[in-house]
Design a protein around this motif. Structure first.
Motif, PDB file in Angstrom:
ATOM      1  N   ASP A 150     -12.266   4.168 -14.025  1.00 48.15           N
ATOM      2  CA  ASP A 150     -13.622   4.114 -13.982  1.00 48.15           C
ATOM      3  C   ASP A 150     -14.828   5.203 -14.638  1.00 48.15           C
ATOM      4  O   ASP A 150     -15.773   5.084 -15.110  1.00 48.15           O
ATOM      5  N   ARG A 151     -13.729   6.167 -15.168  1.00 49.31           N
ATOM      6  CA  ARG A 151     -14.594   7.346 -15.877  1.00 49.31           C
ATOM      7  C   ARG A 151     -14.511   6.794 -17.312  1.00 49.31           C
ATOM      8  O   ARG A 151     -15.613   7.307 -18.092  1.00 49.31           O
ATOM      9  N   HIS A 152     -13.914   5.868 -17.737  1.00 55.80           N
ATOM     10  CA  HIS A 152     -14.203   5.380 -19.156  1.00 55.80           C
ATOM     11  C   HIS A 152     -14.140   3.891 -19.177  1.00 55.80           C
ATOM     12  O   HIS A 152     -12.916   3.274 -19.685  1.00 55.80           O
ATOM     13  N   PRO A 153     -15.066   3.292 -18.608  1.00 58.77           N
ATOM     14  CA  PRO A 153     -14.830   1.559 -18.253  1.00 58.77           C
ATOM     15  C   PRO A 153     -14.674   0.808 -19.358  1.00 58.77           C
ATOM     16  O   PRO A 153     -14.355  -0.402 -19.328  1.00 58.77           O
ATOM     17  N   GLN A 207      -1.582  21.074 -11.186  1.00 60.84           N
ATOM     18  CA  GLN A 207      -2.748  21.020 -10.080  1.00 60.84           C
ATOM     19  C   GLN A 207      -2.113  19.929  -9.305  1.00 60.84           C
ATOM     20  O   GLN A 207      -1.631  18.892  -9.721  1.00 60.84           O
ATOM     21  N   SER A 208      -2.330  20.052  -7.961  1.00 66.31           N
ATOM     22  CA  SER A 208      -1.907  18.859  -6.861  1.00 66.31           C
ATOM     23  C   SER A 208      -2.961  18.374  -6.272  1.00 66.31           C
ATOM     24  O   SER A 208      -4.084  19.123  -5.919  1.00 66.31           O
ATOM     25  N   PHE A 209      -2.977  16.998  -6.320  1.00 62.80           N
ATOM     26  CA  PHE A 209      -3.764  16.435  -5.338  1.00 62.80           C
ATOM     27  C   PHE A 209      -3.247  15.083  -4.776  1.00 62.80           C
ATOM     28  O   PHE A 209      -2.218  14.585  -5.124  1.00 62.80           O
ATOM     29  N   ASP A 210      -3.908  14.256  -4.179  1.00 59.73           N
ATOM     30  CA  ASP A 210      -3.510  13.129  -3.056  1.00 59.73           C
ATOM     31  C   ASP A 210      -4.341  11.827  -3.987  1.00 59.73           C
ATOM     32  O   ASP A 210      -5.226  11.998  -4.688  1.00 59.73           O
ATOM     33  N   GLY A 211      -3.885  10.788  -3.386  1.00 58.26           N
ATOM     34  CA  GLY A 211      -4.437   9.475  -3.714  1.00 58.26           C
ATOM     35  C   GLY A 211      -3.812   8.317  -3.039  1.00 58.26           C
ATOM     36  O   GLY A 211      -2.940   8.507  -2.104  1.00 58.26           O
ATOM     37  N   SER A 212      -4.392   6.991  -3.423  1.00 58.17           N
ATOM     38  CA  SER A 212      -3.566   5.738  -2.741  1.00 58.17           C
ATOM     39  C   SER A 212      -3.579   4.831  -4.001  1.00 58.17           C
ATOM     40  O   SER A 212      -3.977   5.070  -5.035  1.00 58.17           O
ATOM     41  N   CYS A 213      -2.624   3.889  -3.643  1.00 59.63           N
ATOM     42  CA  CYS A 213      -2.361   2.814  -4.467  1.00 59.63           C
ATOM     43  C   CYS A 213      -1.914   1.588  -3.796  1.00 59.63           C
ATOM     44  O   CYS A 213      -1.386   1.692  -2.580  1.00 59.63           O
ATOM     45  N   SER A 214      -2.348   0.594  -4.261  1.00 62.07           N
ATOM     46  CA  SER A 214      -2.243  -1.023  -3.519  1.00 62.07           C
ATOM     47  C   SER A 214      -1.974  -1.772  -4.663  1.00 62.07           C
ATOM     48  O   SER A 214      -2.858  -1.892  -5.486  1.00 62.07           O
ATOM     49  N   ALA A 215      -0.575  -2.375  -4.754  1.00 64.11           N
ATOM     50  CA  ALA A 215      -0.150  -3.083  -5.682  1.00 64.11           C
ATOM     51  C   ALA A 215       0.294  -4.545  -5.191  1.00 64.11           C
ATOM     52  O   ALA A 215       0.793  -4.511  -4.206  1.00 64.11           O
ATOM     53  N   HIS A 216       0.097  -5.576  -6.021  1.00 62.99           N
ATOM     54  CA  HIS A 216       0.286  -6.951  -5.948  1.00 62.99           C
ATOM     55  C   HIS A 216       0.596  -7.642  -7.080  1.00 62.99           C
ATOM     56  O   HIS A 216       0.117  -7.434  -8.196  1.00 62.99           O
ATOM     57  N   PRO A 217       1.505  -8.678  -6.813  1.00 63.75           N
ATOM     58  CA  PRO A 217       1.866  -9.557  -8.047  1.00 63.75           C
ATOM     59  C   PRO A 217       0.653 -10.639  -8.510  1.00 63.75           C
ATOM     60  O   PRO A 217      -0.413 -10.691  -7.964  1.00 63.75           O
ATOM     61  N   VAL A 218       0.881 -10.795  -9.858  1.00 68.05           N
ATOM     62  CA  VAL A 218      -0.396 -11.473 -10.513  1.00 68.05           C
ATOM     63  C   VAL A 218       0.193 -12.314 -11.676  1.00 68.05           C
ATOM     64  O   VAL A 218       1.717 -12.259 -11.808  1.00 68.05           O
ATOM     65  N   LEU A 219      -0.208 -13.081 -12.028  1.00 70.20           N
ATOM     66  CA  LEU A 219       0.275 -13.966 -13.376  1.00 70.20           C
ATOM     67  C   LEU A 219       1.300 -14.883 -12.953  1.00 70.20           C
ATOM     68  O   LEU A 219       2.453 -14.870 -13.774  1.00 70.20           O
ATOM     69  N   LEU A 237      -7.601   8.343  -7.049  1.00 75.14           N
ATOM     70  CA  LEU A 237      -7.087   9.807  -7.276  1.00 75.14           C
ATOM     71  C   LEU A 237      -8.216  10.672  -6.881  1.00 75.14           C
ATOM     72  O   LEU A 237      -9.235  10.781  -7.463  1.00 75.14           O
ATOM     73  N   ASN A 238      -7.720  11.527  -5.872  1.00 70.78           N
ATOM     74  CA  ASN A 238      -8.619  12.405  -5.548  1.00 70.78           C
ATOM     75  C   ASN A 238      -8.344  13.868  -6.169  1.00 70.78           C
ATOM     76  O   ASN A 238      -7.996  14.860  -5.319  1.00 70.78           O
ATOM     77  N   LEU A 239      -8.919  14.009  -7.359  1.00 70.56           N
ATOM     78  CA  LEU A 239      -8.855  15.526  -8.082  1.00 70.56           C
ATOM     79  C   LEU A 239      -9.678  16.324  -7.366  1.00 70.56           C
ATOM     80  O   LEU A 239     -10.768  15.939  -6.591  1.00 70.56           O
ATOM     81  N   PRO A 240      -9.414  17.574  -7.315  1.00 76.38           N
ATOM     82  CA  PRO A 240     -10.149  18.611  -6.822  1.00 76.38           C
ATOM     83  C   PRO A 240     -11.741  18.563  -7.171  1.00 76.38           C
ATOM     84  O   PRO A 240     -12.655  18.930  -6.520  1.00 76.38           O
ATOM     85  N   ASP A 241     -12.023  18.204  -8.478  1.00 78.57           N
ATOM     86  CA  ASP A 241     -13.379  18.069  -9.212  1.00 78.57           C
ATOM     87  C   ASP A 241     -13.781  16.762  -8.862  1.00 78.57           C
ATOM     88  O   ASP A 241     -15.135  16.655  -9.320  1.00 78.57           O
ATOM     89  N   PRO A 294       0.874  -1.113  -0.143  1.00 80.59           N
ATOM     90  CA  PRO A 294      -0.130  -0.123   0.110  1.00 80.59           C
ATOM     91  C   PRO A 294       0.776   1.333   0.045  1.00 80.59           C
ATOM     92  O   PRO A 294       1.828   1.128   0.632  1.00 80.59           O
ATOM     93  N   TRP A 295       0.237   2.040  -0.587  1.00 82.93           N
ATOM     94  CA  TRP A 295       1.102   3.514  -0.806  1.00 82.93           C
ATOM     95  C   TRP A 295      -0.119   4.755  -0.570  1.00 82.93           C
ATOM     96  O   TRP A 295      -1.217   4.714  -1.139  1.00 82.93           O
ATOM     97  N   ARG A 296       0.554   6.131  -0.264  1.00 80.25           N
ATOM     98  CA  ARG A 296       0.057   7.150  -0.199  1.00 80.25           C
ATOM     99  C   ARG A 296       0.781   7.922  -1.444  1.00 80.25           C
ATOM    100  O   ARG A 296       1.966   7.414  -1.464  1.00 80.25           O
ATOM    101  N   VAL A 297      -0.074   8.581  -2.374  1.00 77.12           N
ATOM    102  CA  VAL A 297       0.252   8.916  -3.557  1.00 77.12           C
ATOM    103  C   VAL A 297       0.150  10.596  -3.539  1.00 77.12           C
ATOM    104  O   VAL A 297      -0.859  10.928  -3.372  1.00 77.12           O
TER     105      VAL A 297
END
Length: 160
Positions: free
Chosen positions: A86-89, A34-46, A57-61, A15-18
């Motif tokens: 998820d804006r363009h699924p 423009q600055s904003f915060d977010g989070s990320c959680s990564a794990h191996p696959v395949l 991603l926590n954009l101001p809008d 897990p990460w804060r971004v």
């Protein structure tokens, strides 16, 4: 046979804060960031030949969720990286493809922005530190010049 390069993204597991910083407008000479915060959680696959991360991603809008999928080709040692949000699924972005050299990952793709052909570059640096950095840049002259338009600084989140 798995090569060492299949572990290039091991630094990203967990897990990460971004902290994001991106240009409001791209390829128009803007210097309005423009600055904003977010989070990320990564794990191996395949079976270890890939890595997926879940992003907020926590954009101001408004906030949105996205997924990054990375797949390693053991024959070439190169990675392909796709983005889906998820804006363009129904749209999976063109993959950027590349590899790491001395701890710096560089990945390229040909794409388009607003009907214009562009070259896309992702670059990972500081991957052996507690705060790895990612940047995205676009070029409209086949890579002769680049405009960095998005940076992300990752900060390890410690779990209890």
């Amino acid at each position: 046979m798995t090569t060492l390069s299949s572990h290039d993204f091991d630094f990203l597991h967990g897990p990460w804060r971004v902290t994001h910083r991106r240009l409001r407008e791209r390829l128009c000479g803007s210097d309005d960031w423009q600055s904003f915060d977010g989070s990320c959680s990564a794990h191996p696959v395949l079976g270890g030949q890939g890595i997926v991360d879940d992003n907020l991603l926590n954009l101001p809008d408004g906030s949105y969720h996205a997924v990054t999928l990375r797949a390693h080709d053991p024959q070439t040692g190169r990675w392909s990286i796709w983005w889906l949000d998820d804006r363009h699924p129904h749209r999976l972005d063109v993959p950027v493809v590349g590899s790491f050299d001395q701890g710096v990952g560089t990945f390229f793709a040909d794409d388009e922005l607003d009907g214009r052909a562009i070259r896309v570059r992702f670059r990972w640096t500081d991957t052996h530190t507690a705060s790895p950095l990612w940047e995205q840049a676009f070029s409209i002259d086949a890579g002769a010049t680049w405009e960095v338009n998005w940076t992300m600084c990752f900060h390890r989140q410690h779990t209890a």
